[in-house]
Design a protein around this motif. Sequence first.
Motif, PDB file in Angstrom:
ATOM      1  N   SER A 161      -5.029   0.600  -8.930  1.00 41.56           N
ATOM      2  CA  SER A 161      -5.120   1.832  -8.377  1.00 41.56           C
ATOM      3  C   SER A 161      -6.261   2.773  -9.141  1.00 41.56           C
ATOM      4  O   SER A 161      -5.787   2.842 -10.310  1.00 41.56           O
ATOM      5  CB  SER A 161      -3.729   2.544  -8.070  1.00 41.56           C
TER       6      SER A 161
ATOM      7  N   ILE B 235       2.546   1.660  -3.377  1.00 38.21           N
ATOM      8  CA  ILE B 235       1.430   2.076  -4.511  1.00 38.21           C
ATOM      9  C   ILE B 235       1.338   3.578  -4.294  1.00 38.21           C
ATOM     10  O   ILE B 235       1.018   4.481  -5.061  1.00 38.21           O
ATOM     11  CB  ILE B 235       0.117   1.307  -4.482  1.00 38.21           C
TER      12      ILE B 235
ATOM     13  N   ARG C  99       0.775  -1.169   0.067  1.00 40.22           N
ATOM     14  CA  ARG C  99       0.137  -0.305   0.095  1.00 40.22           C
ATOM     15  C   ARG C  99       1.042   1.348   0.001  1.00 40.22           C
ATOM     16  O   ARG C  99       0.461   2.003  -0.779  1.00 40.22           O
ATOM     17  CB  ARG C  99      -0.756   0.260   1.261  1.00 40.22           C
TER      18      ARG C  99
ATOM     19  N   GLU D  70       1.723   6.551  -6.610  1.00 42.88           N
ATOM     20  CA  GLU D  70       0.562   7.491  -7.255  1.00 42.88           C
ATOM     21  C   GLU D  70       0.924   8.960  -7.059  1.00 42.88           C
ATOM     22  O   GLU D  70       0.714   9.816  -7.918  1.00 42.88           O
ATOM     23  CB  GLU D  70      -0.708   7.208  -6.080  1.00 42.88           C
TER      24      GLU D  70
END
Length: 238
Positions: free
Chosen positions: A208, A129, A126, A133
């Motif tokens: 995502s 990611i 997480r 992002e």
Amino acid sequence: MSIRHPQINLSRRSLFKFGAGAIGTGVLTAGLGSNLLAPEKASAEDNNITPDKALQELLDGNERFANKKRRNPHQTYSRLVEVAKGQKPFASILSCADSRVPSEIVFDQGLGDLFVCRVAGNIATREEIGSLEFGSLVLGSKVIIVVGHERCGAVDATIKGAQVPGQIGSLLEAIRPSVESTKEQSGDKVENACKANILSQIKKLKSSSVLSKLIDEEKLIIVGGYYDLDTGRISRVD
């Protein structure tokens, strides 16, 4: 990453005006990107390239590295001063933490060029990611390449069912599905699992909502790469 902190006046009432649906890439880009986190121009190129050209720049850099023709770009003191004002990396890397696979070296890049996340087994947690992002949505990275490598110790340990202390086991658990998916394949077990793991992490990244929107808008591509420890060459894994 360089983060600026201007004064922000958001009342509870003004926040509710946005509504839950407003918390998306548009608001993040307009709010965080331009007001809170927007870097000043950090590069002469100003990141004005397409995702395909960004990927080709990475592959060209690796070709130079593998052929012992490195240019060592953007590694001067003047570049350090330039990017101290802000960053606009053209590419992001999710790679294994293995000390033999340093991204800026194997892709022949320099200060401010790459937004790099490194973790054993190149797994998309997480936190990884979220970092990627940020690198794509806010900083403007045009390509994410997930880089696994030959003879990966984390993958090998997973295949062997190693009993490990502390939090190391969480890494092996994340890799285990890729190992299971390649059990019936012929050839090198570690290589097969490494490549399957690369594809698995790409799939996680594409799930995502932030990254998938950028892909749909043709602002980002996500690909895989497999690094040969013996030659220094990266081959595509898709």
